[in-house]
Design a protein around this motif. Structure first.
Motif, PDB file in Angstrom:
ATOM      1  N   GLY A  15       0.484  -1.194  -0.440  1.00 38.70           N
ATOM      2  CA  GLY A  15       0.010  -0.114   0.265  1.00 38.70           C
ATOM      3  C   GLY A  15       0.875   1.346   0.081  1.00 38.70           C
ATOM      4  O   GLY A  15       0.710   2.597   0.271  1.00 38.70           O
ATOM      5  N   ALA A  16       2.144   1.151   0.250  1.00 39.08           N
ATOM      6  CA  ALA A  16       2.953   2.205   0.003  1.00 39.08           C
ATOM      7  C   ALA A  16       3.618   2.752  -1.208  1.00 39.08           C
ATOM      8  O   ALA A  16       4.667   1.556  -2.224  1.00 39.08           O
ATOM      9  N   PHE A  17       3.699   3.584  -1.714  1.00 38.29           N
ATOM     10  CA  PHE A  17       4.078   4.048  -3.497  1.00 38.29           C
ATOM     11  C   PHE A  17       4.940   5.328  -3.481  1.00 38.29           C
ATOM     12  O   PHE A  17       4.807   6.244  -2.829  1.00 38.29           O
ATOM     13  N   VAL A  18       5.880   5.169  -3.747  1.00 37.91           N
ATOM     14  CA  VAL A  18       6.892   6.211  -4.651  1.00 37.91           C
ATOM     15  C   VAL A  18       7.623   6.655  -6.062  1.00 37.91           C
ATOM     16  O   VAL A  18       8.195   5.385  -6.536  1.00 37.91           O
ATOM     17  N   VAL A  19       7.024   7.211  -6.303  1.00 38.53           N
ATOM     18  CA  VAL A  19       6.905   7.494  -7.507  1.00 38.53           C
ATOM     19  C   VAL A  19       7.714   8.735  -8.177  1.00 38.53           C
ATOM     20  O   VAL A  19       7.428   9.619  -7.293  1.00 38.53           O
ATOM     21  N   GLU A  20       7.970   9.295  -9.127  1.00 38.49           N
ATOM     22  CA  GLU A  20       9.187  10.177  -9.245  1.00 38.49           C
ATOM     23  C   GLU A  20       7.717  11.221 -10.559  1.00 38.49           C
ATOM     24  O   GLU A  20       8.320  12.201 -10.736  1.00 38.49           O
ATOM     25  N   GLU A  21       6.708  10.838 -10.866  1.00 35.38           N
ATOM     26  CA  GLU A  21       5.601  11.630 -11.878  1.00 35.38           C
ATOM     27  C   GLU A  21       4.891  11.921 -11.439  1.00 35.38           C
ATOM     28  O   GLU A  21       4.192  11.271 -10.897  1.00 35.38           O
ATOM     29  N   LEU A  22       4.261  13.047 -11.739  1.00 39.52           N
ATOM     30  CA  LEU A  22       3.193  14.142 -10.859  1.00 39.52           C
ATOM     31  C   LEU A  22       2.123  12.706 -11.629  1.00 39.52           C
ATOM     32  O   LEU A  22       0.973  12.555 -10.305  1.00 39.52           O
ATOM     33  N   ALA A  23       2.467  12.472 -12.617  1.00 45.68           N
ATOM     34  CA  ALA A  23       1.132  12.554 -13.517  1.00 45.68           C
ATOM     35  C   ALA A  23       0.358  10.865 -12.400  1.00 45.68           C
ATOM     36  O   ALA A  23      -0.407   9.979 -13.011  1.00 45.68           O
ATOM     37  N   GLU A  24       1.617  10.369 -12.827  1.00 51.53           N
ATOM     38  CA  GLU A  24       2.020   8.601 -11.986  1.00 51.53           C
ATOM     39  C   GLU A  24       1.229   8.467 -10.339  1.00 51.53           C
ATOM     40  O   GLU A  24      -0.027   8.088  -9.920  1.00 51.53           O
ATOM     41  N   ALA A  25       1.619   9.782 -10.034  1.00 51.59           N
ATOM     42  CA  ALA A  25       1.121  10.093  -8.890  1.00 51.59           C
ATOM     43  C   ALA A  25      -0.545  10.150  -8.392  1.00 51.59           C
ATOM     44  O   ALA A  25      -1.361   9.384  -7.993  1.00 51.59           O
ATOM     45  N   MET A  26      -0.706  10.530  -9.042  1.00 51.97           N
ATOM     46  CA  MET A  26      -1.833  11.266  -9.799  1.00 51.97           C
ATOM     47  C   MET A  26      -3.259   9.637 -10.131  1.00 51.97           C
ATOM     48  O   MET A  26      -4.240   9.639  -9.766  1.00 51.97           O
ATOM     49  N   ARG A  27      -2.273   9.123 -11.310  1.00 51.97           N
ATOM     50  CA  ARG A  27      -2.774   8.315 -11.549  1.00 51.97           C
ATOM     51  C   ARG A  27      -3.226   7.374 -10.723  1.00 51.97           C
ATOM     52  O   ARG A  27      -4.204   5.795 -10.631  1.00 51.97           O
ATOM     53  N   LEU A  28      -2.428   7.018 -10.326  1.00 53.38           N
ATOM     54  CA  LEU A  28      -2.500   6.006  -8.645  1.00 53.38           C
ATOM     55  C   LEU A  28      -3.228   6.300  -7.226  1.00 53.38           C
ATOM     56  O   LEU A  28      -3.906   5.696  -7.146  1.00 53.38           O
ATOM     57  N   CYS A  29      -3.332   7.657  -7.030  1.00 57.28           N
ATOM     58  CA  CYS A  29      -5.094   8.310  -6.394  1.00 57.28           C
ATOM     59  C   CYS A  29      -5.692   7.848  -7.267  1.00 57.28           C
ATOM     60  O   CYS A  29      -6.895   7.506  -6.097  1.00 57.28           O
TER      61      CYS A  29
END
Length: 431
Positions: free
Chosen positions: A152-166
């Motif tokens: 359940g924990a994610f560390v991502v470099e791109e804002l778009a990827e973070a938004m997709r995760l959310c």
């Protein structure tokens, strides 16, 4: 006396192993256990998350102590059900287990009592998540609020990827109810460190510090896992750093008492140590860490039966001293932490045990007639014990190299920060 252990992983095998060596207990029972735990305990096929089933079993075998290994029985209130029947339990009730069951609760707890933790926002909608992410710079840290089996924990470099995760968590139900609330927090670069604190409601005892390796691949690369290995002690932890961690541990215990949470068990404090040697609490767990338990429990020069019974009964704790070093290497199924196949025969265990100081704790194994086969993502933890950390590491890898099953993989650099502390390496894992 008889002890009952709930769970069926390598952590529970380590608990069963140390209790089998205790002068306190004559019989060890486990539910459901696994192929390795069967060597030291009687196994019982019940659902360990159902309080009525566990109570019935504990009464049937006349258990004098029940030790809860994994988080799921804690969150369903199994310790509360046992205590109502007068059965001593090593493990917090559901009020204390919330520290692990809800990251939002845990982060608010830390903020309330002044425990250092990365700045965060609790988000229940995509719009709230977008606003929280806009306030931060990459890498972005996104966490599901509830239990997600280490995924359940994610560390991502791109804002778009973070938004997709959310979006996947909040609106598509990627992790079910566990992801219906997310935490967006600041990324802290540094070294991961684990502190585990025994609490009996009145007294505390800090166990030796250890370091886990969360990433699946060498060089701290690849996806986060439930843990690919650990070692103890941690030679790079300075006296000043240990002092700060002791302050965090004391503040945590005092806050639990102030909030009238009768916590009897162990609390796992997941830390990130930044470049200025400041420890930040990333998470709490309401049980022993896995794979940290597999290296910490064997080197503690105590009778764990006496210790766990004292914690369960809220009796004074004896001093806990470490003796020697340990390195644990997790052997995993091909594809873990993603999709993996099971049912492959495991060979080489007897050959691995020929090395003095090698312990093998089973996680995802089961018996199939005369054969031992894989049944999970993390299959075994091979532990090397020695007065020297370097030799303990050598023993662990010698043991792992003797064992084989189809698709087996493991990291080749466990304990690199202890043995090559000056090696440049990017950041750490903000979990």
């Amino acid at each position: 006396m008889k002890a009952l252990i709930l769970g069926g992983g390598a952590r529970e095998h380590a608990i069963a192993w140390v209790l089998s060596r205790s002068k306190v207990f004559d019989e060890i029972h486990a539910a459901p256990g696994n192929g390795g735990i069967a060597e030291v305990a009687h196994l019982h096929e019940i659902n360990p998350t159902k309080g009525e089933d566990v109570v019935a079993l504990a009464k049937k075998i006349s258990a004098d102590l029940t030790v809860v290994g994994p988080e799921a029985p804690l969150m369903t209130g199994v310790p509360d059900a046992l205590r109502c029947e007068g059965i001593p339990v090593f493990g917090p009730g559901i009020d204390g287990a919330r520290l692990e069951g809800s990251k939002a609760f845990a982060k608010s707890f830390m903020l309330d009592v002044g425990i250092p933790t990365p700045s965060f926002h609790i988000c229940r909608t995509v719009a709230e998540a977008k606003e929280a992410l806009s306030l931060r710079h990459p890498p972005f840290v996104v966490k599901a609020d509830g239990l997600a089996a280490g995924k359940g924990a994610f560390v991502v470099e791109e804002l778009a990827e973070a938004m997709r995760l959310c979006h996947s968590l909040l609106e598509e139900g990627m992790l079910g109810e566990a992801g219906r609330t997310v935490i967006i927090e600041d990324y802290i670069a540094g070294r991961e460190l684990t502190a585990m604190l025994l609490i009996d409601g009145k007294n505390t005892g800090l166990l030796p510090l250890s370091q886990d390796h969360k990433r699946a691949l060498d060089g701290d690369k690849g996806p986060n896992t439930g843990g690919m290995g650990a070692y103890v002690p941690v030679p790079w932890a300075s006296k000043a750093l240990v002092g700060r961690i002791e302050e965090i541990s004391s503040a945590t215990a005092c806050a639990l008492k102030a909030k009238n949470i009768d916590y009897r068990g162990v609390i796992y404090i997941g830390l990130m140590v930044d470049r200025d040697e400041r420890p930040w609490v990333l998470e709490y767990n309401a049980r022993f860490g896995d794979p940290e338990a597999q290296v910490v429990l064997p080197i503690c020069d105590v009778d764990w039966g006496e210790v766990m019974l004292s914690v369960a009964k809220s009796e004074p704790l004896s001093a806990i001293r470490a003796k020697g070093c340990a390195v644990g290497v997790v052997m995993a199924s091909g594809g873990y932490p993603g999709h993996y196949d099971v049912g492959f025969e495991i060979s080489g265990l007897e050959e691995a045990r020929k090395t003095e100081g090698v312990l093998i704790f089973h996680a995802g194994t089961k018996r199939d007639g005369e054969k031992l086969i894989t049944s999970g993502g993390r299959v075994l933890t091979v532990v090397g014990l020695d007065p020297s950390l370097e030799e303990a590491r050598t023993k662990a890898y010698r043991g792992a190299s003797a064992i084989s099953f189809e698709g087996a993989h493991y990291r080749r650099d466990i304990a690199w920060q202890a043995l090559s502390p000056k090696t440049p390496r990017k950041g750490g894992d903000a979990r």
